[in-house]
Design a protein around this motif. Structure first.
Motif, PDB file in Angstrom:
ATOM      1  N   ASN A 196       1.029  -1.147  -0.052  1.00  0.00           N
ATOM      2  CA  ASN A 196       0.114   0.039  -0.226  1.00  0.00           C
ATOM      3  C   ASN A 196       0.474   1.089   0.475  1.00  0.00           C
ATOM      4  O   ASN A 196       0.457   2.456   1.292  1.00  0.00           O
ATOM      5  CB  ASN A 196      -0.935  -0.242   1.263  1.00  0.00           C
ATOM      6  CG  ASN A 196      -1.718   1.228   1.624  1.00  0.00           C
ATOM      7  OD1 ASN A 196      -2.810   0.774   0.167  1.00  0.00           O
ATOM      8  ND2 ASN A 196      -2.483   1.939   2.243  1.00  0.00           N
ATOM      9  N   PHE A 197       1.904   1.194  -0.843  1.00  0.00           N
ATOM     10  CA  PHE A 197       2.781   2.554  -1.154  1.00  0.00           C
ATOM     11  C   PHE A 197       3.723   2.857   0.291  1.00  0.00           C
ATOM     12  O   PHE A 197       4.066   4.113   0.071  1.00  0.00           O
ATOM     13  CB  PHE A 197       1.684   3.320  -1.498  1.00  0.00           C
ATOM     14  CG  PHE A 197       1.987   3.247  -2.950  1.00  0.00           C
ATOM     15  CD1 PHE A 197       2.319   3.732  -4.294  1.00  0.00           C
ATOM     16  CD2 PHE A 197      -0.047   2.664  -3.212  1.00  0.00           C
ATOM     17  CE1 PHE A 197       2.153   3.138  -5.327  1.00  0.00           C
ATOM     18  CE2 PHE A 197       0.166   2.794  -4.591  1.00  0.00           C
ATOM     19  CZ  PHE A 197       0.680   2.605  -5.732  1.00  0.00           C
ATOM     20  N   LYS A 198       3.617   1.701   1.253  1.00  0.00           N
ATOM     21  CA  LYS A 198       4.560   2.396   2.582  1.00  0.00           C
ATOM     22  C   LYS A 198       6.253   2.534   2.303  1.00  0.00           C
ATOM     23  O   LYS A 198       6.591   3.284   2.674  1.00  0.00           O
ATOM     24  CB  LYS A 198       4.466   0.985   3.568  1.00  0.00           C
ATOM     25  CG  LYS A 198       5.536   1.102   5.175  1.00  0.00           C
ATOM     26  CD  LYS A 198       5.194   0.221   5.672  1.00  0.00           C
ATOM     27  CE  LYS A 198       6.035   0.095   6.699  1.00  0.00           C
ATOM     28  NZ  LYS A 198       6.275  -0.344   7.865  1.00  0.00           N
ATOM     29  N   THR A 199       6.400   1.124   2.007  1.00  0.00           N
ATOM     30  CA  THR A 199       7.668   1.714   0.789  1.00  0.00           C
ATOM     31  C   THR A 199       8.351   2.617   0.178  1.00  0.00           C
ATOM     32  O   THR A 199       9.200   4.012   0.276  1.00  0.00           O
ATOM     33  CB  THR A 199       8.651   0.685   0.043  1.00  0.00           C
ATOM     34  OG1 THR A 199       8.006  -1.202   0.474  1.00  0.00           O
ATOM     35  CG2 THR A 199       9.619   0.446  -0.818  1.00  0.00           C
ATOM     36  N   CYS A 200       7.255   3.866  -0.803  1.00  0.00           N
ATOM     37  CA  CYS A 200       7.189   4.373  -1.703  1.00  0.00           C
ATOM     38  C   CYS A 200       7.393   5.777  -0.662  1.00  0.00           C
ATOM     39  O   CYS A 200       8.179   7.106  -1.040  1.00  0.00           O
ATOM     40  CB  CYS A 200       6.348   4.870  -2.056  1.00  0.00           C
ATOM     41  SG  CYS A 200       5.405   2.970  -4.005  1.00  0.00           S
TER      42      CYS A 200
END
Length: 298
Positions: free
Chosen positions: A183-187
């Motif tokens: 859920n785009f945590k890395t981003c």
């Protein structure tokens, strides 16, 4: 392939005004070109002819720049082909300005290794709140999102169509994705995006544009545009290519009245309007030709 010599110096291009280009061109000293549909050929490459002529222009005292919707990772091959010592690049549709500098080192037997060093001139990322709203809309419509940060393009692909359409983008730009499922945590941990693409396909374009525009109707610093050509993705940024080009000229202390811009797509409208002379390619969309100073026959 397009002939840049003809585009810039052909007297016929200024018909019906019949202005002699050799006289008119003296007003200009800076040439900026879009990549896809403009400088690149149908194989998404810079031709030998175009590269040679741009180097000729530089030898005549012109500064040459690239202005593209691509991330910088999708520009490197063009920069290497042009082989300037340095070239300014507006990438991510105006969100980032980079001075690309060629570093050469000899290996052996006349072989040369070419590396590109990047000096970031400016960066205008999408705000976190606007990014979250865009992702929410994309999720509700079942679309995959491309999140641009640095050299990476992150994508939350989860079905066959998502992988198919991201691979279609790879075929266009040569840039591969980093697929994520968090859920785009890395981003967000990496940083805010330079831009976001909602990969909707041609059939989903109108609805995607509508819902994104409604979601961002109160956001003063959000710019939404459709992908070029048949329109199979929607871009969300906090700027546009024209404002990015203006920022580049301001940074390099170049008078915009002395610039020439070439483009073909919807994302080039503000770009060619911001230049001293805005030129629409023959294959340009009608909306661009309507605002261009000149159309060309190539």
């Amino acid at each position: 392939p397009y002939s840049l010599h003809s585009l810039i110096f052909s007297e016929e291009r200024f018909d019906p005004k019949k202005i002699t280009v050799q006289r008119e061109i003296m007003r200009y000293c800076f040439v900026a070109l879009d990549l896809d549909g403009t400088l690149l050929d149908n194989n998404h490459q810079v031709t030998d002819e175009s590269a040679e002529y741009l180097r000729y222009l530089q030898s005549r005292g012109f500064q040459v720049a690239i202005a593209t919707g691509r991330s910088f990772s999708g520009v490197r091959d063009a920069v290497k082909k042009l082989n300037f010592d340095q070239i300014p690049v507006v990438c991510a549709n105006g969100s980032m300005g980079i001075m690309a500098k060629i570093a050469r080192s000899h290996i052996s037997l006349g072989e040369e290794k070419v590396c590109i060093n990047e000096e970031i001139l400016f960066h205008l990322p999408v705000e976190r709140s606007a990014t979250l709203r865009t992702i929410e809309v994309a999720n509700s419509l079942g679309h995959v999102v491309q999140y641009y940060h640095g050299d990476n393009i992150y994508a939350n692909a989860s079905n066959d169509f998502h992988y198919e359409i991201t691979k279609r983008y790879t075929a266009l730009t040569g840039v591969h994705h980093v697929y994520i499922d968090d859920n785009f945590k890395t981003c967000f941990e990496a940083g805010l995006p330079s831009k976001i693409l909602v990969m909707c396909g041609e059939n989903g374009l109108d609805d995607t544009l509508k819902y994104l525009q409604e979601a961002h109707e109160n956001d003063d610093n959000v710019y939404i545009t459709r992908g070029n050509g048949s329109g199979w993705f929607v871009e969300v940024l906090c700027t546009n290519k024209g404002k990015g080009f203006e920022k580049l000229c301001e940074t390099l202390k170049v008078e915009r009245e002395k610039t020439v811009a070439f483009g073909d797509g919807f994302n080039d409208i503000e770009f060619i309007q911001s230049a001293g002379l805005g030129i629409a390619m023959k294959n340009a969309v009608a909306a661009l030709k309507e605002v261009a100073d000149e159309d060309c026959e190539w």
